[in-house]
Design an enzyme around this catalytic site. Structure first.
Site, PDB file in Angstrom:
ATOM      1  N   ARG A 241     -19.342  64.005  50.115  1.00 21.22           N
ATOM      2  CA  ARG A 241     -18.796  64.648  48.913  1.00 21.22           C
ATOM      3  C   ARG A 241     -17.657  63.813  48.328  1.00 21.22           C
ATOM      4  O   ARG A 241     -16.839  63.266  49.077  1.00 21.22           O
ATOM      5  CB  ARG A 241     -18.269  66.034  49.276  1.00 21.22           C
ATOM      6  CG  ARG A 241     -17.625  66.756  48.110  1.00 21.22           C
ATOM      7  CD  ARG A 241     -17.195  68.151  48.492  1.00 21.22           C
ATOM      8  NE  ARG A 241     -16.114  68.171  49.443  1.00 21.22           N
ATOM      9  CZ  ARG A 241     -14.820  68.038  49.130  1.00 21.22           C
ATOM     10  NH1 ARG A 241     -14.466  67.812  47.873  1.00 21.22           N
ATOM     11  NH2 ARG A 241     -13.895  68.101  50.054  1.00 21.22           N
TER      12      ARG A 241
ATOM     13  N   ARG B 267     -14.475  58.804  50.438  1.00 18.87           N
ATOM     14  CA  ARG B 267     -13.850  59.179  51.712  1.00 18.87           C
ATOM     15  C   ARG B 267     -14.548  58.623  52.935  1.00 18.87           C
ATOM     16  O   ARG B 267     -13.896  58.267  53.917  1.00 18.87           O
ATOM     17  CB  ARG B 267     -13.830  60.697  51.817  1.00 18.87           C
ATOM     18  CG  ARG B 267     -12.864  61.275  50.858  1.00 18.87           C
ATOM     19  CD  ARG B 267     -12.860  62.756  50.934  1.00 18.87           C
ATOM     20  NE  ARG B 267     -11.848  63.192  49.993  1.00 18.87           N
ATOM     21  CZ  ARG B 267     -11.625  64.432  49.658  1.00 18.87           C
ATOM     22  NH1 ARG B 267     -12.353  65.398  50.182  1.00 18.87           N
ATOM     23  NH2 ARG B 267     -10.679  64.733  48.804  1.00 18.87           N
TER      24      ARG B 267
ATOM     25  N   HIS C 188     -12.875  67.465  57.548  1.00 20.00           N
ATOM     26  CA  HIS C 188     -12.310  68.086  56.346  1.00 20.00           C
ATOM     27  C   HIS C 188     -13.282  69.038  55.651  1.00 20.00           C
ATOM     28  O   HIS C 188     -12.862  70.033  55.077  1.00 20.00           O
ATOM     29  CB  HIS C 188     -11.889  66.980  55.373  1.00 20.00           C
ATOM     30  CG  HIS C 188     -11.303  67.463  54.090  1.00 20.00           C
ATOM     31  ND1 HIS C 188     -10.141  68.207  54.038  1.00 20.00           N
ATOM     32  CD2 HIS C 188     -11.712  67.318  52.789  1.00 20.00           C
ATOM     33  CE1 HIS C 188      -9.842  68.487  52.763  1.00 20.00           C
ATOM     34  NE2 HIS C 188     -10.801  67.973  52.002  1.00 20.00           N
TER      35      HIS C 188
ATOM     36  N   LEU D 206      -3.624  68.378  55.751  1.00 16.48           N
ATOM     37  CA  LEU D 206      -4.132  67.502  54.690  1.00 16.48           C
ATOM     38  C   LEU D 206      -2.999  66.798  53.933  1.00 16.48           C
ATOM     39  O   LEU D 206      -2.023  67.426  53.528  1.00 16.48           O
ATOM     40  CB  LEU D 206      -4.947  68.349  53.702  1.00 16.48           C
ATOM     41  CG  LEU D 206      -5.522  67.620  52.498  1.00 16.48           C
ATOM     42  CD1 LEU D 206      -6.559  66.586  52.928  1.00 16.48           C
ATOM     43  CD2 LEU D 206      -6.160  68.613  51.522  1.00 16.48           C
TER      44      LEU D 206
ATOM     45  N   GLN E 255     -17.721  65.820  56.595  1.00 16.97           N
ATOM     46  CA  GLN E 255     -16.772  64.894  55.961  1.00 16.97           C
ATOM     47  C   GLN E 255     -15.489  64.768  56.773  1.00 16.97           C
ATOM     48  O   GLN E 255     -14.914  65.782  57.187  1.00 16.97           O
ATOM     49  CB  GLN E 255     -16.418  65.394  54.569  1.00 16.97           C
ATOM     50  CG  GLN E 255     -15.383  64.516  53.874  1.00 16.97           C
ATOM     51  CD  GLN E 255     -15.436  64.659  52.368  1.00 16.97           C
ATOM     52  OE1 GLN E 255     -14.854  65.576  51.818  1.00 16.97           O
ATOM     53  NE2 GLN E 255     -16.159  63.775  51.712  1.00 16.97           N
TER      54      GLN E 255
ATOM     55  N   GLU F 172      -5.777  63.261  48.797  1.00 11.99           N
ATOM     56  CA  GLU F 172      -6.264  62.032  48.172  1.00 11.99           C
ATOM     57  C   GLU F 172      -5.497  61.757  46.871  1.00 11.99           C
ATOM     58  O   GLU F 172      -5.412  60.628  46.405  1.00 11.99           O
ATOM     59  CB  GLU F 172      -7.752  62.237  47.863  1.00 11.99           C
ATOM     60  CG  GLU F 172      -8.480  61.022  47.383  1.00 11.99           C
ATOM     61  CD  GLU F 172      -9.994  61.241  47.434  1.00 11.99           C
ATOM     62  OE1 GLU F 172     -10.490  61.901  48.371  1.00 11.99           O
ATOM     63  OE2 GLU F 172     -10.673  60.736  46.536  1.00 11.99           O
TER      64      GLU F 172
ATOM     65  N   PHE G 213      -9.501  59.630  41.473  1.00 10.63           N
ATOM     66  CA  PHE G 213      -9.850  60.056  42.823  1.00 10.63           C
ATOM     67  C   PHE G 213     -10.913  59.100  43.346  1.00 10.63           C
ATOM     68  O   PHE G 213     -11.553  58.371  42.576  1.00 10.63           O
ATOM     69  CB  PHE G 213     -10.389  61.499  42.787  1.00 10.63           C
ATOM     70  CG  PHE G 213      -9.523  62.507  43.506  1.00 10.63           C
ATOM     71  CD1 PHE G 213      -8.150  62.546  43.336  1.00 10.63           C
ATOM     72  CD2 PHE G 213     -10.095  63.445  44.357  1.00 10.63           C
ATOM     73  CE1 PHE G 213      -7.373  63.491  43.995  1.00 10.63           C
ATOM     74  CE2 PHE G 213      -9.322  64.388  45.024  1.00 10.63           C
ATOM     75  CZ  PHE G 213      -7.959  64.408  44.842  1.00 10.63           C
TER      76      PHE G 213
ATOM     77  N   HIS H 136     -11.761  63.456  56.336  1.00  4.94           N
ATOM     78  CA  HIS H 136     -10.799  63.044  55.304  1.00  4.94           C
ATOM     79  C   HIS H 136      -9.991  61.876  55.857  1.00  4.94           C
ATOM     80  O   HIS H 136      -9.559  61.919  57.018  1.00  4.94           O
ATOM     81  CB  HIS H 136      -9.877  64.217  54.962  1.00  4.94           C
ATOM     82  CG  HIS H 136      -9.140  64.039  53.671  1.00  4.94           C
ATOM     83  ND1 HIS H 136      -8.108  63.144  53.532  1.00  4.94           N
ATOM     84  CD2 HIS H 136      -9.285  64.646  52.471  1.00  4.94           C
ATOM     85  CE1 HIS H 136      -7.652  63.209  52.281  1.00  4.94           C
ATOM     86  NE2 HIS H 136      -8.351  64.115  51.618  1.00  4.94           N
TER      87      HIS H 136
HETATM   88  O1  FUM Z   1      -7.460  65.254  49.210  1.00  5.18           O
HETATM   89  C1  FUM Z   1      -7.542  66.315  48.615  1.00  5.18           C
HETATM   90  O2  FUM Z   1      -6.704  66.695  47.824  1.00  5.18           O
HETATM   91  C2  FUM Z   1      -8.718  67.130  48.831  1.00  5.18           C
HETATM   92  C3  FUM Z   1      -9.518  67.390  47.844  1.00  5.18           C
HETATM   93  C4  FUM Z   1     -10.910  67.775  48.121  1.00  5.18           C
HETATM   94  O3  FUM Z   1     -11.283  67.880  49.290  1.00  5.18           O
HETATM   95  O4  FUM Z   1     -11.703  67.917  47.186  1.00  5.18           O
END
Ligand code: FUM
Length: 564
Positions: free
Chosen positions: A376, A276, A341, A242, A230, A245, A117, A232
């Site tokens: 975050r 992000r 997000h 969404l 945040q 990620e 991630f 995204h």
């Molecule tokens: O992108 C996502 O799957 C989100 C994950 C998160 O916000 O922690």
């Protein structure tokens, strides 16, 4: 009048995990505006971070590396003592969910599978395909049912009852009956999630209106670091659903209208897996500089992952793309754009989830402990709900036992009368303003002037606009419909909350004259540790937020320049 020892407001993951813990100490109930399984935690897709070191490429991972990545990701604004708790407890909380039955995806050895991630040095994000939040939510709900924890579902908490700085309970509206009731409690935990709905472009659901933040703020608890919102990088264009990620974690590319993997320009080492804030800004820059597709989005390319991987690891992403954008990622590009997000800020509390009001705790997205600081990392929010949900439950449950019952009826009746009067005023109306029009003006203002790139001029215009909307709110037309099941009434109450929260975000953003994490000021492009390595605290006053600043707790990791 209802009476319980511990009341948890919010039935998402943080709320349920808190209730599970508190119920081992005291009579505990959950009050939630929706059925717990409809909570927004279920929309989390990509996973939950824990340094389990299960992946081949992650054998050297440990909690300290997780802590460093989190703190660097936060642009050094996170409190490092709290991050230590988060990252040390991550394996235990995750494995607990596995033991409770969460169907995590598996490695060939049968261990919990982990994917890379953004901003993480190792594949650390444990996942259940791309529906991790959903599965965790169901798993936690089973434990709530097993423990016979009562859930007041479709009840909306309108305010906290506080006397001499001690929490005494809440006032809540039974949505189905349209009736306000007093709930006496010895301790209260707020776990109501974030406030994404104040932005017209958001991955959040319509219930994410920051109501827990607003009622705490109204009761005198400061809101911390609210300027850090945040965005995204990959929300589906144009609905903003969404697109996890996890899609980039599995190897997806971001490409502009020239077909170029533009992250090379902004984060040559981490590419699509930079944090992000970095990826969102990079996408927005491509769009602003004319390399967006149709001028408004870029593409996420998963085609090279192949059908099998897409179907096994990203089935939800494929479904969403087909259903809502009419593209099949197995052989087509997904249109994506940045959208709000997550709310990094929230109800100010310490690492024990305690707030300024005795007996009042906060956990999950509605709280600011702070473990996310200015940005975050993906996968840390599901983790926060479990780690700090449990802590809040322990604290609230054990201290409830020490509080003696309160029989001061007057205080409860007065609190009830105040909210009854407020609701009558809303139902009867005093003018002709339409709350849904005000709401859309607010949501568009936040996107136009308080988005990824900020500066004093637009922020001041946004401040003035929210001030105008607050005045117009006092001239609302009568709310139509009966008292029972009146969602327009709930939306009007939430609009007032969201206007207050928007004002806090804007004032906090205006005063933070630096760029840090998700908060970028074009007129102050550098991070300024000398002036702003500090948390913002916004206190409610009748004239709008009053700001103070508090120290950031630094233990192991000295602030350094973030490079990816
Ligand atoms: O992108 C996502 O799957 C989100 C994950 C998160 O916000 O922690």
């Amino acid at each position: 009048m209802f009476s319980h020892e511990v009341i948890v407001v919010g039935g998402g993951l943080a709320g349920m995990r808190a209730a599970i813990e508190a119920s081992t100490h005291a009579d505990t109930v959950i009050i939630s505006r929706v059925h717990p399984l409809r909570s927004h935690s279920g929309a989390a897709q990509g996973g939950i971070n824990a340094a389990l070191a299960n992946a081949e490429a992650g054998r050297d991972d440990n909690w300290e590396k997780h802590a460093y990545d989190t703190i660097k990701g936060s642009d050094f604004l996170a409190d490092q003592d709290a991050v230590e708790i988060l990252t040390k407890e991550a394996p235990e909380r995750t494995i607990e969910m596995e033991h409770w039955g969460c169907p995590f995806s598996r490695t060939d050895e049968g261990k919990i599978a982990q994917r890379p991630f953004g901003g993480a040095g190792y594949p650390r994000t444990c996942y259940a395909a791309d529906k991790t939040g959903h599965y965790l939510l169901v798993t936690a709900y089973e434990q709530v049912v097993k423990r016979n924890i009562k859930v007041y579902e479709e009840w909306f908490v309108t305010s906290l009852i506080v006397e001499n700085n001690n929490v005494k309970g809440v006032i809540a509206l039974d949505i189905l009956k349209g009736q306000l009731e007093v709930f006496k409690a010895k301790t209260v935990i707020l776990a109501t999630g974030g406030t994404g709905w104040i932005y017209a472009k958001s991955t959040n659901s319509i219930i994410n209106t920051g109501s827990g933040m607003a009622i705490a703020y109204n009761a005198g608890v400061p809101l911390k670091d609210m300027e850090f919102i945040q965005f995204h990088p990959t929300a589906l264009h144009p609905t903003c659903i969404l697109i996890s990620e996890g899609a980039r974690g599995e190897g997806g590319y971001l490409v502009n209208s020239n077909g170029e993997r533009f992250m090379q320009r902004y984060a040559p080492k981490s590419m699509e897996l930079a944090p992000r804030d970095v990826v969102s800004r990079s996408i927005q820059k491509e769009i602003d500089e004319g390399r967006g597709v149709q001028g408004v989005f870029v593409h996420l390319d998963l085609r090279h992952l192949g059908k099998e991987k897409i179907l096994s690891r990203l089935p939800g992403i494929r479904d969403i793309s087909v259903q809502f954008a009419n593209v099949d990622p197995i052989n087509e590009l997904i249109p994506v754009q940045p959208a709000q997000h997550y709310t990094m800020g929230g109800v100010d509390c310490n690492a024990k989830c305690e707030t300024l009001i005795r007996g009042l705790y906060a956990a999950g997205e509605c709280a600011c402990v702070s473990v996310h600081g200015a940005n975050r990392l993906g996968g840390n929010s599901l983790l926060e709900t479990l780690v700090f949900g449990k802590i809040a439950g322990e604290q609230a449950g054990s201290s409830a036992r020490k509080v003696s019952p309160d029989d001061d009826k007057d205080n409860f009746e007065q609190a009830l009368a105040t909210d009854q009067h407020r609701i009558r005023e809303l139902l009867e109306g005093s003018g002709d303003e339409d709350p849904s029009v005000l709401r859309e003006e607010m949501r568009n203002t936040m996107v136009e002037k308080v988005f990824l790139f900020r500066s004093a001029g637009p922020l001041t215009e946004a401040f003035d606009k929210i001030g105008e909307l607050k005045k117009r709110f006092h001239r609302l037309r009568p709310i139509a419909g009966t008292e029972t099941c009146n969602l327009d009434l709930i939306r009007a109450i939430e609009l007032e909350h969201m206007l207050a929260l928007s004002e806090v975000i804007i004032v906090s953003a205006l005063n933070r004259e630096e760029s840090r994490g998700s908060h970028v000021r074009l007129d102050f492009p550098k991070r300024d540790d000398a002036r702003f390595l500090k948390h913002t605290l916004a206190y409610h006053t009748p004239d709008g937020p009053r700001l103070e600043y508090s120290e950031v707790k630094i233990t192991k990791f000295q602030p350094e320049e973030r490079k990816y």
